[in-house]
Enzyme design. Structure first.
Site, PDB file in Angstrom:
ATOM      1  N   ARG A  51       0.816  -1.217   0.000  1.00 49.84           N
ATOM      2  CA  ARG A  51       0.000   0.000   0.000  1.00 49.84           C
ATOM      3  C   ARG A  51       0.851   1.270   0.000  1.00 49.84           C
ATOM      4  O   ARG A  51       0.383   2.322  -0.408  1.00 49.84           O
ATOM      5  CB  ARG A  51      -0.923  -0.001   1.224  1.00 49.84           C
ATOM      6  CG  ARG A  51      -2.004  -1.072   1.176  1.00 49.84           C
ATOM      7  CD  ARG A  51      -2.670  -1.220   2.511  1.00 49.84           C
ATOM      8  NE  ARG A  51      -1.666  -1.426   3.568  1.00 49.84           N
ATOM      9  CZ  ARG A  51      -1.926  -1.529   4.854  1.00 49.84           C
ATOM     10  NH1 ARG A  51      -3.166  -1.448   5.275  1.00 49.84           N
ATOM     11  NH2 ARG A  51      -0.964  -1.714   5.737  1.00 49.84           N
ATOM     12  N   LYS A 153       4.826 -18.749   6.724  1.00 50.75           N
ATOM     13  CA  LYS A 153       4.344 -19.131   8.047  1.00 50.75           C
ATOM     14  C   LYS A 153       3.974 -17.862   8.813  1.00 50.75           C
ATOM     15  O   LYS A 153       4.516 -16.811   8.470  1.00 50.75           O
ATOM     16  CB  LYS A 153       5.389 -19.957   8.782  1.00 50.75           C
ATOM     17  CG  LYS A 153       6.460 -19.106   9.495  1.00 50.75           C
ATOM     18  CD  LYS A 153       7.240 -19.904  10.493  1.00 50.75           C
ATOM     19  CE  LYS A 153       7.668 -19.045  11.644  1.00 50.75           C
ATOM     20  NZ  LYS A 153       8.621 -19.563  12.558  1.00 50.75           N
ATOM     21  N   HIS A 183      11.205 -22.471   5.877  1.00 47.15           N
ATOM     22  CA  HIS A 183      12.546 -22.239   5.332  1.00 47.15           C
ATOM     23  C   HIS A 183      13.579 -23.223   5.872  1.00 47.15           C
ATOM     24  O   HIS A 183      14.646 -23.379   5.295  1.00 47.15           O
ATOM     25  CB  HIS A 183      12.988 -20.778   5.518  1.00 47.15           C
ATOM     26  CG  HIS A 183      13.289 -20.415   6.923  1.00 47.15           C
ATOM     27  ND1 HIS A 183      12.348 -19.909   7.762  1.00 47.15           N
ATOM     28  CD2 HIS A 183      14.426 -20.482   7.636  1.00 47.15           C
ATOM     29  CE1 HIS A 183      12.897 -19.683   8.939  1.00 47.15           C
ATOM     30  NE2 HIS A 183      14.164 -20.015   8.890  1.00 47.15           N
ATOM     31  N   LYS A 187      17.275 -25.533   3.844  1.00 48.23           N
ATOM     32  CA  LYS A 187      18.679 -25.542   4.248  1.00 48.23           C
ATOM     33  C   LYS A 187      19.403 -26.713   3.572  1.00 48.23           C
ATOM     34  O   LYS A 187      18.874 -27.813   3.473  1.00 48.23           O
ATOM     35  CB  LYS A 187      18.785 -25.672   5.769  1.00 48.23           C
ATOM     36  CG  LYS A 187      18.388 -24.388   6.480  1.00 48.23           C
ATOM     37  CD  LYS A 187      18.564 -24.524   7.976  1.00 48.23           C
ATOM     38  CE  LYS A 187      18.161 -23.247   8.674  1.00 48.23           C
ATOM     39  NZ  LYS A 187      19.097 -22.155   8.453  1.00 48.23           N
ATOM     40  N   GLU A 221      17.927 -20.282  20.386  1.00 51.74           N
ATOM     41  CA  GLU A 221      18.204 -18.910  19.966  1.00 51.74           C
ATOM     42  C   GLU A 221      18.736 -18.118  21.152  1.00 51.74           C
ATOM     43  O   GLU A 221      18.363 -18.383  22.300  1.00 51.74           O
ATOM     44  CB  GLU A 221      16.922 -18.242  19.461  1.00 51.74           C
ATOM     45  CG  GLU A 221      16.326 -18.893  18.236  1.00 51.74           C
ATOM     46  CD  GLU A 221      15.022 -18.220  17.835  1.00 51.74           C
ATOM     47  OE1 GLU A 221      15.050 -17.374  16.942  1.00 51.74           O
ATOM     48  OE2 GLU A 221      13.991 -18.540  18.451  1.00 51.74           O
ATOM     49  N   ASP A 240       5.185 -21.297  17.165  1.00 48.92           N
ATOM     50  CA  ASP A 240       6.138 -20.573  16.320  1.00 48.92           C
ATOM     51  C   ASP A 240       7.237 -21.482  15.758  1.00 48.92           C
ATOM     52  O   ASP A 240       7.710 -21.272  14.649  1.00 48.92           O
ATOM     53  CB  ASP A 240       6.769 -19.436  17.144  1.00 48.92           C
ATOM     54  CG  ASP A 240       7.589 -18.487  16.275  1.00 48.92           C
ATOM     55  OD1 ASP A 240       7.067 -18.070  15.225  1.00 48.92           O
ATOM     56  OD2 ASP A 240       8.742 -18.176  16.636  1.00 48.92           O
ATOM     57  N   HIS A 245       8.980 -26.006  12.197  1.00 53.97           N
ATOM     58  CA  HIS A 245      10.386 -26.339  11.936  1.00 53.97           C
ATOM     59  C   HIS A 245      10.831 -27.668  12.570  1.00 53.97           C
ATOM     60  O   HIS A 245      11.397 -28.529  11.912  1.00 53.97           O
ATOM     61  CB  HIS A 245      11.311 -25.226  12.435  1.00 53.97           C
ATOM     62  CG  HIS A 245      10.992 -23.882  11.865  1.00 53.97           C
ATOM     63  ND1 HIS A 245      10.663 -23.690  10.554  1.00 53.97           N
ATOM     64  CD2 HIS A 245      10.962 -22.656  12.425  1.00 53.97           C
ATOM     65  CE1 HIS A 245      10.437 -22.412  10.330  1.00 53.97           C
ATOM     66  NE2 HIS A 245      10.616 -21.758  11.453  1.00 53.97           N
ATOM     67  N   LYS A 336      14.072 -19.353  23.279  1.00 52.60           N
ATOM     68  CA  LYS A 336      14.751 -18.075  23.070  1.00 52.60           C
ATOM     69  C   LYS A 336      15.587 -17.731  24.300  1.00 52.60           C
ATOM     70  O   LYS A 336      15.364 -18.263  25.370  1.00 52.60           O
ATOM     71  CB  LYS A 336      13.704 -16.982  22.848  1.00 52.60           C
ATOM     72  CG  LYS A 336      12.954 -17.172  21.544  1.00 52.60           C
ATOM     73  CD  LYS A 336      12.102 -15.980  21.206  1.00 52.60           C
ATOM     74  CE  LYS A 336      11.516 -16.116  19.829  1.00 52.60           C
ATOM     75  NZ  LYS A 336      12.509 -16.024  18.750  1.00 52.60           N
TER      76      LYS A 336
HETATM   77  P1  NAP Z   1       5.916  -6.724   7.595  1.00 49.32           P
HETATM   78  O1  NAP Z   1       7.301  -6.213   7.737  1.00 49.32           O
HETATM   79  O2  NAP Z   1       4.882  -6.279   8.562  1.00 49.32           O
HETATM   80  O3  NAP Z   1       5.436  -6.427   6.117  1.00 49.32           O
HETATM   81  C1  NAP Z   1       4.125  -6.612   5.707  1.00 49.32           C
HETATM   82  C2  NAP Z   1       4.013  -6.186   4.260  1.00 49.32           C
HETATM   83  O4  NAP Z   1       2.648  -6.339   3.855  1.00 49.32           O
HETATM   84  C3  NAP Z   1       4.380  -4.736   4.008  1.00 49.32           C
HETATM   85  O5  NAP Z   1       5.008  -4.643   2.755  1.00 49.32           O
HETATM   86  C4  NAP Z   1       3.025  -4.051   3.986  1.00 49.32           C
HETATM   87  O6  NAP Z   1       3.125  -2.845   3.264  1.00 49.32           O
HETATM   88  C5  NAP Z   1       2.198  -5.110   3.274  1.00 49.32           C
HETATM   89  N1  NAP Z   1       0.759  -4.996   3.517  1.00 49.32           N
HETATM   90  C6  NAP Z   1       0.122  -4.918   4.710  1.00 49.32           C
HETATM   91  N2  NAP Z   1      -1.210  -4.809   4.527  1.00 49.32           N
HETATM   92  C7  NAP Z   1      -1.413  -4.821   3.185  1.00 49.32           C
HETATM   93  C8  NAP Z   1      -2.562  -4.738   2.369  1.00 49.32           C
HETATM   94  N3  NAP Z   1      -3.794  -4.598   2.888  1.00 49.32           N
HETATM   95  N4  NAP Z   1      -2.415  -4.780   1.043  1.00 49.32           N
HETATM   96  C9  NAP Z   1      -1.184  -4.891   0.476  1.00 49.32           C
HETATM   97  N5  NAP Z   1      -0.054  -4.980   1.201  1.00 49.32           N
HETATM   98  C10 NAP Z   1      -0.168  -4.940   2.545  1.00 49.32           C
HETATM   99  O7  NAP Z   1       5.886  -8.342   7.675  1.00 49.32           O
HETATM  100  P2  NAP Z   1       7.072  -9.347   7.300  1.00 49.32           P
HETATM  101  O8  NAP Z   1       7.935  -9.523   8.487  1.00 49.32           O
HETATM  102  O9  NAP Z   1       7.707  -8.959   6.015  1.00 49.32           O
HETATM  103  O10 NAP Z   1       6.276 -10.715   7.144  1.00 49.32           O
HETATM  104  C11 NAP Z   1       5.483 -11.012   6.032  1.00 49.32           C
HETATM  105  C12 NAP Z   1       4.937 -12.431   6.196  1.00 49.32           C
HETATM  106  O11 NAP Z   1       6.023 -13.339   6.296  1.00 49.32           O
HETATM  107  C13 NAP Z   1       4.115 -12.627   7.463  1.00 49.32           C
HETATM  108  O12 NAP Z   1       3.122 -13.601   7.220  1.00 49.32           O
HETATM  109  C14 NAP Z   1       5.131 -13.198   8.446  1.00 49.32           C
HETATM  110  O13 NAP Z   1       4.543 -13.965   9.455  1.00 49.32           O
HETATM  111  C15 NAP Z   1       5.954 -14.056   7.511  1.00 49.32           C
HETATM  112  N6  NAP Z   1       7.323 -14.317   7.975  1.00 49.32           N
HETATM  113  C16 NAP Z   1       8.202 -13.291   8.151  1.00 49.32           C
HETATM  114  C17 NAP Z   1       9.487 -13.571   8.564  1.00 49.32           C
HETATM  115  C18 NAP Z   1      10.503 -12.465   8.738  1.00 49.32           C
HETATM  116  O14 NAP Z   1      11.663 -12.796   8.979  1.00 49.32           O
HETATM  117  N7  NAP Z   1      10.139 -11.214   8.623  1.00 49.32           N
HETATM  118  C19 NAP Z   1       9.887 -14.892   8.820  1.00 49.32           C
HETATM  119  C20 NAP Z   1       8.974 -15.909   8.620  1.00 49.32           C
HETATM  120  C21 NAP Z   1       7.694 -15.617   8.199  1.00 49.32           C
HETATM  121  P3  NAP Z   1       2.061  -1.644   3.409  1.00 49.32           P
HETATM  122  O15 NAP Z   1       1.782  -1.482   4.862  1.00 49.32           O
HETATM  123  O16 NAP Z   1       2.728  -0.498   2.760  1.00 49.32           O
HETATM  124  O17 NAP Z   1       0.849  -2.104   2.643  1.00 49.32           O
END
Ligand code: NAP
Length: 489
Positions: A51, A153, A183, A187, A221, A240, A245, A336
């Site tokens: 967005r 996830k 992920h 590995k 961790e 989690d 995992h 953790k």
């Molecule tokens: P994040 O940093 O909160 O990013 C969320 C993304 O979604 C942002 O780009 C946000 O941008 C977008 N978004 C939110 N609402 C939206 C909407 N209504 N329409 C379109 N885009 C929207 O989250 P993240 O850490 O990247 O994680 C993303 C997913 O991966 C989650 O399901 C999380 O559980 C999973 N995950 C993440 C990690 C990690 O290391 N980060 C690891 C494992 C799994 P805008 O707000 O600008 O729309």
């Protein structure tokens, strides 16, 4: 040995959540590395969608900064040409302002992706958006045979929500088009576990309860919950880490040899393992919550809720009730703020049935250790004679199969798990992705444990930051006459 990189077919990849943490830390830098390795070639489009107001130039800048920050130490193969490679990679990137829950941006996105080509849609957003995204992609006509989705996830928080998610995405995508990422499965060493088991005659005849005393899986961790308190306090270590995992690692250790190394053959065998797991009684599971240590706040303080009963640590004894594993316990733990950051699987073989050596030569057993973090590698502990003239004294030494030494530094510079998995998505290989029924079976098993805690109103035990977890977790093994391996990197 020369590394073999087979380019994938040109593709269009949409990263929903393209400005998020995961895209910044893993997906974009990972794609750049695959580009540098020559695996991504030709007319490829990578489209970030979120967005936030931004244009394509702004997104390219965002990606360049992410690559600079998270690709440190990984030079592009082109060496001196790194800036040129980066420029060529960035030229593949586009950005669309889009709301998953609204209509804005969708026509532009549709124009940018090309029917008939491989179109991969990476749902790097909160799970509540999975269903709406799948529906929108379908309604606007962006789904054909070559389309596929990647979902992150957590895939649900219990069996019911996982079923709902599966239903929501299955309405518009077939199971063959759904790539559920864990992920850990990407590995190198995890795949090597399968190569070692099924590519060598040496281990498989011994891979059962007759020769294996027990198995330990540890994912430790050092970090606490950081800024993820809101999410984590609703999840806990069981949801989690354990449900996904550690469960996946257990499956790969315990599964029967599949007839072929093909997605459904492998996933069928993993599913059988989950279904063969006995329910875990209260005496077989320990949960903990870390305390602060003066310098670092404790769990309760970080989530700002004195009454929270969420665990940041869990250890349990699992049993796989089938012919192969009857009598061999699987001890699993994750937490953790532990002593060190390490992930490993230890396969502990039984002692030799009879010792021909003196009593004081001690008891020795072989241990096969599969290390996933911080460095990947496999080690086999064998017993040899202690060198020197001191008589027949025995000592355990590791036969170290550290990949860096065996294969040379270039070969051991593995793609990160995300890189490998995204390339598998493009290749259409689902072997390392979880199938819907697998995820549901894993939830059914974990739900029962979590519900038990709730019914009994149990609160987690506390453990010190930097320790190995609660003392009761040690007892879990002590009472079986065994002990955990030291948590060390
Ligand atoms: P994040 O940093 O909160 O990013 C969320 C993304 O979604 C942002 O780009 C946000 O941008 C977008 N978004 C939110 N609402 C939206 C909407 N209504 N329409 C379109 N885009 C929207 O989250 P993240 O850490 O990247 O994680 C993303 C997913 O991966 C989650 O399901 C999380 O559980 C999973 N995950 C993440 C990690 C990690 O290391 N980060 C690891 C494992 C799994 P805008 O707000 O600008 O729309």
């Amino acid at each position: 040995m020369v590394s073999r990189v087979i380019p994938v077919e040109p593709f269009d990849l949409v990263i929903f959540g393209g400005t998020g943490d995961l895209a910044r830390r893993k997906i974009l830098p990972g794609l750049f590395r695959r580009f540098c390795a020559g695996q991504i070639q030709g007319d490829v489009r990578i489209i970030g969608a979120a967005r936030a107001e931004m244009d394509t130039e702004g997104y390219r800048q965002f990606a360049a900064e992410a690559i600079a920050e998270f690709n440190q130490g990984h030079d592009c193969d082109h060496g001196e040409d790194q800036p040129a490679s980066l420029k060529a990679f960035l030229a593949m990137l586009h950005y669309v302002v889009l709301d998953a829950l609204g209509d804005e941006g969708w026509p532009k996105l549709k124009d940018l992706t090309r029917p008939g080509r491989i179109r991969a849609y990476y749902f790097s957003v909160a799970p509540r958006l999975f269903g709406p995204l799948a529906e929108k992609l379908h309604d606007i006509g962006m789904v054909d045979d070559k389309a596929r989705i990647v979902v992150e996830k957590p895939f649900g928080r219990d069996l019911q929500s996982a079923k709902e998610l599966n239903r929501a995405i299955a309405t518009h995508f077939s199971e063959e088009q759904i790539y559920r990422i864990d992920h850990y499965l990407g590995k190198e060493t995890v795949q090597n576990l399968m190569a070692i088991r099924f590519g060598n005659l040496l281990f498989e005849p011994l891979w059962n309860s007759q020769y294996i005393d027990h198995i330990q899986i540890t994912v430790a961790e050092v970090v606490g919950i950081g800024t993820r308190g809101d999410y984590y306090d609703r999840a806990g270590a069981m949801r989690d880490m354990m449900q996904n995992h550690l469960m996946q690692l257990l499956c790969l250790i315990a599964m029967e040899p599949p007839a072929k190394f093909k997605p459904d053959a492998v996933r069928d065998e993993k599913l059988k393992v989950i279904r063969a797991l006995d329910p875990v009684g209260p005496e077989d599971v320990v949960r903990g919550q870390y305390e602060g240590n003066g310098e670092r706040p404790g769990y309760i303080h970080q989530v700002g809720n004195r009454d929270t009963k969420t665990e940041s640590y869990v250890a349990l004894r699992a049993r796989v009730s089938n012919w192969r594993w009857a009598g061999t316990p699987f001890y699993l733990r994750t937490g953790k703020r532990l002593r060190e950051r390490t992930s490993e699987i230890a396969v502990v073989f039984k002692d030799a049935p009879h010792s021909i050596f003196d009593e004081d030569s001690g008891r020795h057993s072989n241990i096969l250790t599969i290390k996933l973090q911080p460095n990947e590698g496999i080690e086999l502990g064998v017993t040899i004679k202690e060198p020197g003239p001191g008589g027949m004294r025995l000592v355990d030494v590791p036969l170290d199969m550290s990949f860096a030494e065996a294969l040379g530094p270039e070969e051991a510079d593995f793609p990160d798990a995300y890189e490998r998995l995204i390339m598998d998505v493009i290749r259409g290989n689902q072997t390392l992705f979880m199938r819907g029924d697998e995820v549901e079976a894993a939830w059914a098993w974990t739900d029962a444990i979590i519900e038990g805690w709730k019914d009994r109103g149990e609160a987690p035990l506390t453990y010190a930051t930097g320790s190995s977890g609660p003392d009761d977790a040690l007892m879990l093994m002590h009472r079986d006459g065994r002990r955990w391996r030291e948590i060390k990197a």
